[in-house]
Design a protein around this motif. Sequence first.
Motif, PDB file in Angstrom:
ATOM      1  N   ASP A  42       0.907  -1.224   0.068  1.00  0.00           N
ATOM      2  CA  ASP A  42      -0.224   0.042   0.031  1.00  0.00           C
ATOM      3  C   ASP A  42       1.001   0.987  -0.101  1.00  0.00           C
ATOM      4  OD1 ASP A  42      -1.970   1.865   0.377  1.00  0.00           O
ATOM      5  OD2 ASP A  42      -2.910   1.047   2.114  1.00  0.00           O
ATOM      6  N   LYS A  43       1.386   1.588  -1.257  1.00  0.00           N
ATOM      7  CA  LYS A  43       2.381   2.630  -1.396  1.00  0.00           C
ATOM      8  C   LYS A  43       2.128   3.929  -0.701  1.00  0.00           C
ATOM      9  CE  LYS A  43       4.760   0.092  -4.974  1.00  0.00           C
ATOM     10  NZ  LYS A  43       5.208  -0.141  -6.362  1.00  0.00           N
ATOM     11  N   GLU A  44       0.768   4.323  -0.850  1.00  0.00           N
ATOM     12  CA  GLU A  44       0.457   5.636  -0.386  1.00  0.00           C
ATOM     13  C   GLU A  44       0.472   5.645   0.949  1.00  0.00           C
ATOM     14  OE1 GLU A  44      -3.587   6.413  -1.509  1.00  0.00           O
ATOM     15  OE2 GLU A  44      -3.001   6.533  -3.736  1.00  0.00           O
ATOM     16  N   LYS A  45       0.703   4.561   1.842  1.00  0.00           N
ATOM     17  CA  LYS A  45       0.838   4.616   3.370  1.00  0.00           C
ATOM     18  C   LYS A  45       2.051   4.311   3.956  1.00  0.00           C
ATOM     19  CE  LYS A  45      -4.193   3.541   4.053  1.00  0.00           C
ATOM     20  NZ  LYS A  45      -5.139   2.571   4.503  1.00  0.00           N
TER      21      LYS A  45
ATOM     22  N   GLY B 147       9.415  11.100   0.002  1.00  0.00           N
ATOM     23  CA  GLY B 147       8.852  10.680  -0.903  1.00  0.00           C
ATOM     24  C   GLY B 147       9.854   9.615  -1.810  1.00  0.00           C
TER      25      GLY B 147
END
Length: 212
Positions: A36-39, A49
């Motif tokens: 879950d790359k957004e988290k 980032g």
Amino acid sequence: MCDHGHGHGGGGCASEITEVLHADEGIEYNLDSMIDKEKVQVLNESVEGHGVRVFKPFRERLDKTFYVESDVDEELLFNIPFTGHVKITGITLIGDMDESFPSRIRIFKDREQMSFSDVEGAKPDQEMQLKMDDAGKIDYPLIVTKFGDVHHLTLYFPSNFGNDTTKIYYIGLRGQFNHSFRERIAIATYEARPMPDDHKHSIPETNHSHVC
């Protein structure tokens, strides 16, 4: 458990390393699609980032356009949530063949949002000495009994081979998908659902005979 001293010679956990002989075998490093790359949270990265970018398809492992480099010292900490439950069987890393390569890794299972203070006082589920690798050819197997069902992984790199900062271009995780959180909830809901046989003795009798 291996000897986790700070020496970088042979023996210890380094003896568990197996060579990936053919690039085609790299298709096993496919768990980047389950992250879950957004988290993903990376502590002490010099550019915000950039840390999450090291989790990419194996075929792109040699692309060094993006990398993560530590900021104030050599430590890097990755908090990696998955979109479901996975079985992790191994890990590989790519860096420069110099003192910026991480020399040790401490791995924690299912302990979310760990900080540097958390990892310093906690016992890892596995810890290994690392060797320099600029092509992802060294495979570090994980303990199957400990990483057979994982929803969150923490990777802590406490040191490198002597540089002020640590640099990593690629982290590959091999393993397989177990099930999604939604599937897990569906299974739990089904198992918790009351069955008619469980309550047949508690249903009141509706037909009564009355003697006048």
